[in-house]
Design a protein around this motif. Structure first.
Motif, short mmCIF file in Angstrom:
data_model
loop_
_atom_site.label_atom_id
_atom_site.label_comp_id
_atom_site.label_asym_id
_atom_site.label_seq_id
_atom_site.Cartn_x
_atom_site.Cartn_y
_atom_site.Cartn_z
N SER A 173 41.98 57.99 28.07
CA SER A 173 40.77 58.17 27.56
C SER A 173 39.73 57.05 27.77
O SER A 173 38.68 57.29 27.62
N SER A 174 40.27 55.84 27.93
CA SER A 174 39.18 54.63 27.74
C SER A 174 39.37 53.49 29.17
O SER A 174 40.43 53.33 29.68
N GLY A 175 38.15 53.24 29.39
CA GLY A 175 38.25 52.54 30.71
C GLY A 175 38.32 51.07 30.29
O GLY A 175 38.76 50.36 31.19
N GLN A 206 49.00 51.43 17.45
CA GLN A 206 48.30 52.51 17.86
C GLN A 206 47.54 52.53 19.40
O GLN A 206 47.06 51.57 19.61
N TYR A 207 47.57 53.64 19.88
CA TYR A 207 46.68 53.63 21.25
C TYR A 207 45.43 54.33 20.88
O TYR A 207 45.52 55.60 20.89
N THR A 208 44.20 53.74 20.91
CA THR A 208 43.07 54.38 20.11
C THR A 208 42.36 55.03 21.20
O THR A 208 42.55 54.96 22.55
N LYS A 209 41.64 56.07 20.87
CA LYS A 209 40.72 56.91 21.81
C LYS A 209 39.66 55.98 22.49
O LYS A 209 39.29 56.28 23.81
N SER A 210 38.94 55.37 21.55
CA SER A 210 37.99 54.39 21.99
C SER A 210 38.26 52.90 22.17
O SER A 210 39.02 52.41 21.35
N GLY A 211 37.67 52.38 23.32
CA GLY A 211 37.95 51.05 23.57
C GLY A 211 37.66 50.04 22.75
O GLY A 211 38.12 49.19 22.56
N ALA A 212 36.52 50.28 21.97
CA ALA A 212 36.13 49.25 20.93
C ALA A 212 36.72 49.37 19.72
O ALA A 212 36.62 48.53 18.86
#
Length: 299
Positions: A173-175, A206-212
């Motif tokens: 989901s994240s660049g 955790q692998y987050t949805k948002s890069g930041a």
């Protein structure tokens, strides 16, 4: 009598002129904007453009990977007009698949070479709007409590004491996460790079949805280390949170945040207006007040 008639007419014209000058820009249609940066910066950009032009902006904030997936899903019936922000790789992928269209802005002459290199690589279907280096941010209090030396390198993130205490975004989901993968492979080679990522996985909580998001988690002490673009960690350091931004000692990769016009945009003229405006110094100066510290593409 005639003199008074012209006097009244002149006063009316002057009053009308002043009224129009003081009035906000009149409505000039609409624009659907997919925004791939932080919410605060997205709102600043959409709001400023709307105020300046009178064009009503419907803005949706998502990660770059999510926007790419949305464009692909909507390709037979495009709903968006402009994709602004997010790492450049998904923009390039969208360009390759014909999901975005070519455009040459008059503002190109004012851009850095790296921004134009993105435009050329995308066959004129995407342009660089900012640049940012990949790194990580660590919570100084958490690191001290674990008895660890300050992490300075990618290798330091493999320390067993950091088990379940590192966060990074999900590459699906994240660049940002995709940039990490590409960076590690380029720095270490494919085999050693994937060995590193497998070892790092043991420490990922955790692998987050948002890069930041990992930067915020590190600033709050929810994780010891967040792998992010360095400017995302700087946001929290500037406001006094116990987080330190690091450019890894082995070297690192970087992103070219990009902008693209959606192929089949329903509001194409307004998309081009936004595109041109977003490349101006005034528009790019909106980043810092919105707590975004990337390097702008306008010289």
């Amino acid at each position: 009598m005639q003199k008074h008639h012209w006097l009244r007419a002149g006063l009316f014209a002057a009053a009308a002129s002043a009224a129009f000058a003081a009035a906000p820009a009149q409505a000039q249609g609409s624009l659907v904007m997919y925004c791939g940066v932080q919410e605060e910066w997205c709102r600043a950009m959409s709001g400023a453009f709307e105020k300046e032009t009178g064009i009503k902006v419907a803005m949706t904030r998502k990660s770059a990977g999510e926007i790419y997936a949305q464009l692909k899903a909507e390709s037979s019936n495009p709903r968006g007009d402009i994709w602004w922000g997010g790492t450049g790789d998904p923009h390039l992928q969208a360009a390759e698949e014909g999901l975005t269209q070519d455009y040459e802005s008059p503002a190109n002459k004012d851009l850095h070479e790296w921004a134009l290199a993105q435009w050329e690589a995308a066959k004129k279907r995407s342009v660089g709007i900012y640049a940012g280096a990949l790194g990580f941010g660590y919570n100084t209090q958490q690191i001290k409590a674990k008895g660890l030396a300050e992490p300075k390198c990618w290798a330091d993130l493999l320390d067993p004491k950091l088990k379940d205490d590192v966060q990074v975004a999900d590459p699906n989901s994240s660049g940002t996460a995709y940039n990490l993968l590409a960076t590690v492979v380029q720095l270490m080679g494919e085999d050693k790079g994937f060995d590193y990522l497998r070892a790092l996985h043991k420490n990922i909580s955790q692998y987050t949805k948002s890069g930041a998001a990992p930067a915020k988690a590190a600033s709050l002490g929810e994780t010891a280390v967040g792998i992010v673009f360095i400017h995302d960690a700087v946001v929290f350091a500037v406001q006094g949170d116990p987080i330190k931004a690091v450019a890894p000692c082995e070297g690192t990769g970087y992103e070219i945040g990009s902008m693209s016009i959606v192929k089949g945009a329903r509001n194409l003229d307004n998309a081009k207006k936004f595109y041109d405006w977003a490349l101006t110094p005034a528009a790019q100066a909106l980043a810092a007040p919105a707590k975004s510290y990337q390097v702008p593409s306008n010289k």
